[in-house]
Motif scaffolding. Structure first.
Motif, PDB file in Angstrom:
ATOM      1  N   ASP A   1       0.520  -1.186  -0.186  1.00  0.00           N
ATOM      2  CA  ASP A   1       0.495   0.295  -0.051  1.00  0.00           C
ATOM      3  C   ASP A   1       1.091   1.185  -0.293  1.00  0.00           C
ATOM      4  O   ASP A   1       1.554   1.108   0.231  1.00  0.00           O
ATOM      5  CB  ASP A   1      -1.085   0.004   1.219  1.00  0.00           C
ATOM      6  N   ALA A   2       0.302   2.314  -0.117  1.00  0.00           N
ATOM      7  CA  ALA A   2       0.644   3.871  -0.191  1.00  0.00           C
ATOM      8  C   ALA A   2       2.007   4.081   1.020  1.00  0.00           C
ATOM      9  O   ALA A   2       2.499   4.780   0.972  1.00  0.00           O
ATOM     10  CB  ALA A   2      -0.400   4.683  -0.949  1.00  0.00           C
ATOM     11  N   ALA A   3       1.644   3.596   1.810  1.00  0.00           N
ATOM     12  CA  ALA A   3       1.393   4.029   3.412  1.00  0.00           C
ATOM     13  C   ALA A   3       3.115   3.163   3.367  1.00  0.00           C
ATOM     14  O   ALA A   3       3.801   4.726   4.892  1.00  0.00           O
ATOM     15  CB  ALA A   3       0.811   3.468   4.584  1.00  0.00           C
ATOM     16  N   HIS A   4       3.236   2.199   2.582  1.00  0.00           N
ATOM     17  CA  HIS A   4       4.793   1.733   2.883  1.00  0.00           C
ATOM     18  C   HIS A   4       6.174   1.456   1.158  1.00  0.00           C
ATOM     19  O   HIS A   4       6.323   0.760   1.701  1.00  0.00           O
ATOM     20  CB  HIS A   4       4.383   0.161   3.900  1.00  0.00           C
ATOM     21  N   ALA A   5       4.892   2.709   0.815  1.00  0.00           N
ATOM     22  CA  ALA A   5       6.235   2.933  -0.148  1.00  0.00           C
ATOM     23  C   ALA A   5       6.939   3.295  -0.183  1.00  0.00           C
ATOM     24  O   ALA A   5       7.585   4.617  -1.159  1.00  0.00           O
ATOM     25  CB  ALA A   5       4.672   3.082  -1.449  1.00  0.00           C
ATOM     26  N   ASN A   6       8.405   3.210   0.479  1.00  0.00           N
ATOM     27  CA  ASN A   6       9.540   3.692   0.716  1.00  0.00           C
ATOM     28  C   ASN A   6      10.490   2.653   0.631  1.00  0.00           C
ATOM     29  O   ASN A   6      10.077   1.462   1.439  1.00  0.00           O
ATOM     30  CB  ASN A   6       9.499   4.583   2.164  1.00  0.00           C
ATOM     31  N   TYR A   7      11.481   2.879   0.645  1.00  0.00           N
ATOM     32  CA  TYR A   7      12.892   1.850   0.624  1.00  0.00           C
ATOM     33  C   TYR A   7      12.989   1.859   2.166  1.00  0.00           C
ATOM     34  O   TYR A   7      13.150  -0.015   1.801  1.00  0.00           O
ATOM     35  CB  TYR A   7      14.075   2.881  -0.401  1.00  0.00           C
ATOM     36  N   ASP A   8      12.899   2.100   2.810  1.00  0.00           N
ATOM     37  CA  ASP A   8      13.164   1.627   4.299  1.00  0.00           C
ATOM     38  C   ASP A   8      11.911   1.064   4.829  1.00  0.00           C
ATOM     39  O   ASP A   8      12.951  -0.321   5.296  1.00  0.00           O
ATOM     40  CB  ASP A   8      13.113   2.863   5.452  1.00  0.00           C
ATOM     41  N   ASP A   9      11.316   0.570   4.871  1.00  0.00           N
ATOM     42  CA  ASP A   9       9.957   0.026   4.677  1.00  0.00           C
ATOM     43  C   ASP A   9       9.884  -1.524   3.798  1.00  0.00           C
ATOM     44  O   ASP A   9       9.685  -2.156   4.335  1.00  0.00           O
ATOM     45  CB  ASP A   9       8.930   1.025   4.703  1.00  0.00           C
ATOM     46  N   VAL A  10       9.806  -1.366   2.816  1.00  0.00           N
ATOM     47  CA  VAL A  10      10.289  -1.451   1.801  1.00  0.00           C
ATOM     48  C   VAL A  10      11.358  -3.084   1.891  1.00  0.00           C
ATOM     49  O   VAL A  10      11.153  -4.763   1.818  1.00  0.00           O
ATOM     50  CB  VAL A  10      10.676  -1.924   0.814  1.00  0.00           C
ATOM     51  N   SER A  11      12.567  -2.624   2.605  1.00  0.00           N
ATOM     52  CA  SER A  11      13.762  -2.773   3.111  1.00  0.00           C
ATOM     53  C   SER A  11      13.756  -4.244   4.009  1.00  0.00           C
ATOM     54  O   SER A  11      13.720  -4.611   4.426  1.00  0.00           O
ATOM     55  CB  SER A  11      14.670  -2.680   2.991  1.00  0.00           C
ATOM     56  N   ASP A  12      12.614  -3.854   4.836  1.00  0.00           N
ATOM     57  CA  ASP A  12      12.198  -5.017   6.435  1.00  0.00           C
ATOM     58  C   ASP A  12      11.609  -6.446   5.770  1.00  0.00           C
ATOM     59  O   ASP A  12      11.302  -6.869   6.284  1.00  0.00           O
ATOM     60  CB  ASP A  12      11.287  -4.317   6.958  1.00  0.00           C
ATOM     61  N   GLY A  13      10.893  -6.644   4.473  1.00  0.00           N
ATOM     62  CA  GLY A  13      10.777  -7.235   4.223  1.00  0.00           C
ATOM     63  C   GLY A  13       9.157  -7.376   4.138  1.00  0.00           C
ATOM     64  O   GLY A  13       8.417  -8.477   3.341  1.00  0.00           O
ATOM     65  N   ASP A  14       8.100  -6.582   5.079  1.00  0.00           N
ATOM     66  CA  ASP A  14       7.278  -7.184   5.622  1.00  0.00           C
ATOM     67  C   ASP A  14       6.147  -5.866   5.606  1.00  0.00           C
ATOM     68  O   ASP A  14       4.641  -6.199   5.739  1.00  0.00           O
ATOM     69  CB  ASP A  14       6.990  -7.874   7.169  1.00  0.00           C
ATOM     70  N   THR A  15       5.949  -5.941   4.012  1.00  0.00           N
ATOM     71  CA  THR A  15       4.792  -4.407   3.600  1.00  0.00           C
ATOM     72  C   THR A  15       3.953  -5.188   2.242  1.00  0.00           C
ATOM     73  O   THR A  15       3.012  -4.396   2.497  1.00  0.00           O
ATOM     74  CB  THR A  15       5.869  -3.197   2.666  1.00  0.00           C
ATOM     75  N   GLY A  16       4.516  -6.255   2.056  1.00  0.00           N
ATOM     76  CA  GLY A  16       3.587  -6.723   0.906  1.00  0.00           C
ATOM     77  C   GLY A  16       4.223  -6.046  -0.251  1.00  0.00           C
ATOM     78  O   GLY A  16       3.695  -6.496  -1.520  1.00  0.00           O
ATOM     79  N   HIS A  17       5.149  -5.230  -0.607  1.00  0.00           N
ATOM     80  CA  HIS A  17       5.568  -4.516  -1.756  1.00  0.00           C
ATOM     81  C   HIS A  17       7.181  -5.590  -2.288  1.00  0.00           C
ATOM     82  O   HIS A  17       7.431  -6.484  -1.224  1.00  0.00           O
ATOM     83  CB  HIS A  17       6.014  -3.513  -1.885  1.00  0.00           C
ATOM     84  N   ALA A  18       6.779  -5.941  -3.600  1.00  0.00           N
ATOM     85  CA  ALA A  18       8.269  -5.839  -4.049  1.00  0.00           C
ATOM     86  C   ALA A  18       9.245  -4.899  -4.916  1.00  0.00           C
ATOM     87  O   ALA A  18       7.905  -4.143  -5.132  1.00  0.00           O
ATOM     88  CB  ALA A  18       8.031  -7.244  -5.473  1.00  0.00           C
TER      89      ALA A  18
END
Length: 221
Positions: free
Chosen positions: A73-90
């Protein structure tokens, strides 16, 4: 895995040898879109977006490539959050292309052949985690049909020793990554990560599909 930003390295003989072994020539899709004038968009995820972006920037007919985040989702669409691996983003790329010059099926061929390894689950090269999964994010019913048909074609042909684990899933949103991740391969050509993991993919594209390769690059200035 957090990647270093700048680690200078001259391309070594070892790196060059790896480049020769990179990539696998695959058959063209038997089901493909018709070439037509206009502009179209495709979204792919295949590990670190630096390398996938760099590959597609050298495909003839591609107008622009942007690195970003897809699947969460948009709230976690940033490198630091995505790098944690638990945002659902790829980590992913959005490819804008001219379908009169290159088809969606040809983009799929390049993606499965040289941009990533479709048989490794949640892993590409040194990077581990769901944020590095491989996926085709389709935006239209035609893209879904073509992507699933090509995966089935490659499976039936036993193109890979191991099963393909690349997801074919609907695109729900694409969030562009931070400026420092755009055009990374071209702005940092001697970074160690690029020299070892990503430059060989572009060299493989030029070697395996010379008719689809261009030495110029989309977004180039």
């Amino acid at each position: 895995m957090r990647r270093p930003v700048l680690l200078p390295l001259v391309l070594t003989a070892c790196s060059a040898a790896a480049a020769r072994d990179e990539g696998l020539k695959l058959p063209a899709p038997t089901v493909d879109a018709t070439k037509a004038p206009g502009e179209a968009t495709a979204v792919f995820a295949g590990g670190c977006f630096w390398g996938v972006e760099g590959v597609f920037q050298h495909v003839k007919g591609v107008k622009s490539v942007r690195a970003g985040y897809t699947g969460g989702d948009a709230a976690h669409a940033n490198y630091d959050d995505v790098s944690d691996g638990d945002t659902g983003h790829a980590e992913s790329v959005r490819v804008v292309y001219d379908p009169a010059q290159v088809t969606y099926g040809q983009l799929l061929q390049v993606f499965f052949s040289v941009a990533m390894d479709p048989t490794t689950l949640n892993r590409q090269g040194p990077d581990r985690g769901t944020q590095y999964r491989s996926a085709v994010f389709y935006a239209t019913p035609e893209q879904e049909k073509l992507a699933k048909a090509y995966v089935a074609q490659l499976g039936a042909a036993h193109a890979f020793t191991d099963p393909i684990v690349t997801q074919v899933v609907p695109l729900k949103g694409f969030w562009q990554a931070e400026d420092e991740h755009q055009d990374y391969m071209h702005l940092n050509p001697d970074a160690m990560y690029i020299a070892i993991n990503d430059r060989p993919k572009v060299l493989a594209l030029a070697r395996i599909y010379p008719d689809m390769y261009t030495p110029g690059w989309a977004n180039g200035r």
